[in-house]
Write an enzyme that holds these catalytic residues in place. Structure first.
Site, PDB file in Angstrom:
ATOM      1  N   LYS A 192      28.256 -38.086 -21.133  1.00 40.15           N
ATOM      2  CA  LYS A 192      28.934 -39.365 -21.386  1.00 40.15           C
ATOM      3  C   LYS A 192      28.162 -40.237 -22.359  1.00 40.15           C
ATOM      4  CE  LYS A 192      32.207 -39.294 -17.677  1.00 40.15           C
ATOM      5  NZ  LYS A 192      32.630 -39.674 -16.328  1.00 40.15           N
ATOM      6  N   ARG A 247      29.991 -33.335 -11.318  1.00 41.30           N
ATOM      7  CA  ARG A 247      31.043 -32.795 -12.198  1.00 41.30           C
ATOM      8  C   ARG A 247      30.444 -32.664 -13.597  1.00 41.30           C
ATOM      9  NH1 ARG A 247      34.735 -34.685 -15.834  1.00 41.30           N
ATOM     10  NH2 ARG A 247      36.831 -33.781 -15.799  1.00 41.30           N
TER      11      ARG A 247
END
Ligand code: HH2
Length: 297
Positions: A237, A272
């Site tokens: 991210k 995840r």
């Protein structure tokens, strides 16, 4: 459906999903990301072709993924709207092929009830809703009907404003309160608590500092939901790229592993990720360190 909690002790239990239970709390579970989208932020287009998606899924299972999360709509800032029929057209054939072929459970990453239903009918065992039931609360009815696992992720705003609203002041307070509301809605619609999993939604409507804070203070969230597994998605991210001075998506592996290690040490039960092999090795070491720390205390 009966509502028995399979919890064995505080901070550990069995997550009930459609056709089995996943033990959480002892060994960290790894959820591998399979985006069948043309525009996801890190792997967009790579696995849009179902044959390549299946090949990549098989590789993630071989590398030790415990769950495969199939998504047909990108949530990245500025991504295109996908209508339900197109989203189902992308994910259902992949879910159906995987469910018959791989030994690990398949999750569908969607906010739409009709897509969830089609994927569950095709063999998915978990629904992963990044809106925490805010977009289509009836998605919980589909999870309940199938006895599926349901991931409730925190986010803010509508699909269009998911990444553009000004950050709230007290991020942990907001995430905790909003997730309590999502959990209550899921239970009201008949999803047993033992089927639920929560996620703070790193990268969704949070400032750079708040994304770091959510990992650093994850233990506060974990303590607020002691009977539920907590999933965390930091993989590749933007805040990792920012911390690394503008690293591109391909340059965020080591940064991602640092966040995975920190999140697990702060109590995350499931992570995840896109890079399954690196994550499996990272959590194996961190789990051993965590176990040794717990036995000392
Ligand atoms: N992050 C993304 C998508 N789904 N689901 C959960 N539960 N938690 C997350 O943190 C999360 C999620 C965004 O990552 P990715 O799937 O790689 O990108 P895109 O939304 O562009 O497909």
């Amino acid at each position: 459906m009966e509502n028995t909690s399979a919890k064995t002790e505080a901070g550990a239990g069995e997550w009930r999903i459609a056709r089995r239970s996943l033990p959480w709390g002892a060994r960290t579970l790894v959820m591998g990301v399979l985006n069948v989208t043309p525009d996801s932020f890190s792997d967009g287009g790579r696995f849009f072709d179902p044959a390549r998606a299946l090949e990549h899924a098989a590789r993630m299972v071989e590398e030790g993924a415990d769950i495969l999360d199939v998504g047909g709509e990108s949530t990245r800032p500025g991504s295109a709207d996908v209508d339900a029929s197109e989203e189902a057209r992308r994910v259902v054939p992949v879910v159906a092929a995987l469910a018959g072929r791989v030994r690990v459970p398949v999750s569908v990453d969607t906010t739409k009830a009709s897509v969830a239903r089609a994927a569950l009918d095709a063999g998915a065992e978990i629904v992963n809703d990044v809106s925490g039931l805010r977009f289509e609360p009836s998605l919980a009815d589909e999870a309940a009907r199938a006895g599926a696992g349901l991931v409730l992720m925190h986010s803010l705003g509508t699909r269009r404003t998911l990444h553009t609203l000004p950050p709230v002041e007290d991020v942990l307070g907001e995430v905790t309160e909003s997730l309590h509301a999502s959990v209550a809605e899921a239970e009201r619609r008949g999803v047993p608590r033992a089927c639920l999993c929560i996620d703070p939604g790193v990268g969704f409507g949070k400032s750079h500092e708040q994304n770091v804070e959510l990992v650093a203070r994850l233990d506060v969230l974990v303590a607020g939901f002691p009977d539920l597994p907590v999933l965390v998605g930091t993989s590749r991210k933007r805040f990792i790229g920012t911390l690394l001075g503008g690293a591109s998506v391909e340059e965020r592996l080591h940064g991602t592993m640092a966040t995975v290690a920190a999140a697990v040490l702060r109590g995350a039960h499931i992570v995840r990720v896109h890079d399954v092999r690196a994550t499996v090795e990272t959590v194996r070491i961190i789990d051993a360190i965590r176990a040794a720390t717990a036995s000392e205390g």
